[in-house]
Enzyme design. Structure first.
Site, mmCIF file in Angstrom:
data_model
loop_
_atom_site.group_PDB
_atom_site.id
_atom_site.type_symbol
_atom_site.label_atom_id
_atom_site.label_comp_id
_atom_site.label_asym_id
_atom_site.label_seq_id
_atom_site.Cartn_x
_atom_site.Cartn_y
_atom_site.Cartn_z
ATOM 1 N N CYS B 77 0.829 -1.210 0.000
ATOM 2 C CA CYS B 77 0.000 0.000 0.000
ATOM 3 C C CYS B 77 0.866 1.264 0.000
ATOM 4 O O CYS B 77 1.567 1.528 -0.960
ATOM 5 C CB CYS B 77 -0.987 -0.030 1.166
ATOM 6 S SG CYS B 77 -2.308 1.185 0.971
ATOM 7 N N HIS B 176 -4.035 -4.454 -0.217
ATOM 8 C CA HIS B 176 -3.700 -5.016 1.085
ATOM 9 C C HIS B 176 -3.711 -6.536 0.988
ATOM 10 O O HIS B 176 -4.729 -7.175 1.235
ATOM 11 C CB HIS B 176 -4.677 -4.516 2.141
ATOM 12 C CG HIS B 176 -4.430 -3.092 2.501
ATOM 13 N ND1 HIS B 176 -3.450 -2.716 3.372
ATOM 14 C CD2 HIS B 176 -4.986 -1.949 2.053
ATOM 15 C CE1 HIS B 176 -3.414 -1.401 3.478
ATOM 16 N NE2 HIS B 176 -4.344 -0.905 2.673
ATOM 17 N N GLU B 178 -2.574 -8.529 2.970
ATOM 18 C CA GLU B 178 -2.876 -9.098 4.295
ATOM 19 C C GLU B 178 -4.369 -9.167 4.576
ATOM 20 O O GLU B 178 -4.793 -9.798 5.539
ATOM 21 C CB GLU B 178 -2.141 -8.298 5.378
ATOM 22 C CG GLU B 178 -2.721 -6.920 5.732
ATOM 23 C CD GLU B 178 -2.334 -5.800 4.779
ATOM 24 O OE1 GLU B 178 -1.831 -6.086 3.669
ATOM 25 O OE2 GLU B 178 -2.556 -4.619 5.130
#
Lengths: 251, 194
Positions: B77, B176, B178
């Protein structure tokens, strides 16, 4: 293309999931972490955890819950309920929440939106707006939709964006719990004017309602609770149905 | 395998730790130069505002250190944006690992882009076994331009831009990973396996 999002909302009281019809008559609908993980697996795009615990003491358990959710679930999630300070937000974000949602505290102290946006970035500041028709006009309501204010819903939606909100979660209290469909007129009026995403909430009962809220309500995302918790609509099926009806979704 | 997450004021550090934990990896979080150098892989997370983040990195000498790493490094990001040349966000000079500029989305649609979007034109090992048009999660108002040499994934929001880039051992994703469900987990797994 950016997809429309389907967001199950889990109302959490004292660490357990509940959902009330019109925010009353709470019913138990399971363990928040397990339910959240199940939704993520079924294709939910995000999750919202709304803490409706009555006491500050019990709210503190929310940070622990956020930690458990964040460690287990690999999609973004928002936490709301009783948040009124930078410290509250800091604790929740550090525990792994992606966004926080404020409602009554923002109405009481609109500067809170500015302060949170400055400290943490607009991307994690969701302002929840509970609206209900009151003497013929859309008025912002606080305290779980029970307390009317003098504030015009459309003016408030504009103001929260100017102050730095990153997203609006709009709940129509007139529609909430009715299962007769979302408040498409109110939602589209706000969404077309806003430069930030609008999540529509309140009134989902059938899969068609989701088509309506995306096509006519111009919503960026749609949130629902009981119809998912009680398996009246399965998320996977809903997303395939939306895709067949030319709504761009992740599935 | 020793994996480090660069310690700085990035909002998504905890989420990245959890995502690695789910892959069975226990990362260390550090801004210590020696410790970072001794790691096999480095992750450079990022959520926040560009100039504040660059100032933080500069004060700690990390802006000079990061471009010298030889092991695989993954920016996420804002991490991606800070690895580029310059960001329009508060006119910020970035680390310049990649020659691209970071610009604000023109106001033709809602900004930030928030939600799931698809990645296309996929190249390289980081995106191995990821399918064209797989969905990942984005939250951003600024984007890195396309670059014929370094773009390894494209995404279209208002305009086509670089959603993943690579130059030698430097990798970065705008989305993202994650928080991008199974697709994101696979990309992190690919990075760890590089």
């Amino acid at each position: 293309m950016l997809t429309k999002r389907i967001i199950p909302c889990l109302d959490v009281k004292d660490g357990k999931t509940v959902k009330g019809v019109n925010f009353e008559n709470l019913r138990d609908a399971g363990d928040p972490v397990e339910l959240g993980a199940l939704y993520a697996e079924q294709g939910a795009d995000e999750l919202v955890f709304l803490d409706i615990s009555a006491t500050l003491e019990k709210r503190k358990t929310m940070v622990e819950l956020v930690r458990k959710v964040a460690s287990k679930i690999n999609i973004p999630f928002t936490v709301g309920g009783g948040i009124s300070s930078i410290e509250d937000v800091s604790a929740l974000l550090n525990a792994g929440a992606d966004k926080i949602s404020i409602n009554s505290s923002a109405v009481k102290d609109p500067g809170l939106i500015d302060r949170l946006a400055l400290e943490f970035g607009s991307q994690c500041v969701v302002v929840a707006i509970d609206t209900r028709l009151y003497n013929g006009a859309s008025r912002v309501h606080t305290h779980g939709g029970t307390k009317p204010t003098e504030i015009d819903t459309f003016d408030w939606a504009y103001e929260v964006e100017q102050r730095g909100a990153g997203e609006i979660l709009l709940t129509s209290m007139d529609h909430d719990g009715t299962k007769n469909g979302f408040a498409n007129d109110t939602t589209s009026k706000i969404s077309l004017r806003a430069n930030i995403p609008v999540i529509a909430s309140g009134g989902a009962g059938k899969m068609e309602h989701f088509i309506d809220v995306f096509k006519n309500g111009k919503a960026d995302a749609a949130l629902a609770a009981s119809i998912f918790h009680f398996k009246e609509i399965k998320i996977k099926k809903l997303k395939h149905y939306l895709k067949e009806n030319d709504i761009i979704v992740r599935c | 395998m020793k994996i480090a997450i660069i310690r700085y004021n990035a909002g998504n550090t905890q989420s990245v730790i959890y995502a690695l934990n789910r892959l069975g990896i226990e990362p260390i979080v550090t801004d210590n130069q020696e410790e970072l150098r001794s790691c096999d892989k480095i992750i450079f997370p990022g959520v926040g505002e560009a100039s504040t983040a660059m100032n933080y990195l500069t004060e700690r000498g990390l802006d000079k250190l990061i471009p010298t790493f030889k092991q695989p490094l993954l920016g996420i990001c804002l991490g991606l944006q800070l690895m580029c040349q310059h960001s329009e966000e508060n006119d910020t000079k970035c680390m310049g690992i990649f020659p691209m500029n970071v610009k604000r989305f023109p106001p033709k649609d809602k900004v930030p882009q928030m939600g799931w979007n698809s990645i296309t034109h996929l190249k390289g090992n980081l995106l191995k076994e990821i399918k064209e048009n797989d969905f990942v999660y984005f939250v951003h108002s600024y984007y890195a331009e396309l670059n014929g040499n370094y773009t390894i994934a494209e995404t279209d929001y208002i305009l086509p831009y670089s959603s993943a880039i690579q130059k030698d051992n430097f990798y970065a994703v705008q989305f993202h990973a994650e928080k991008s469900s199974e697709v994101g987990a696979k990309i992190l797994k690919n990075f760890v396996s590089l």
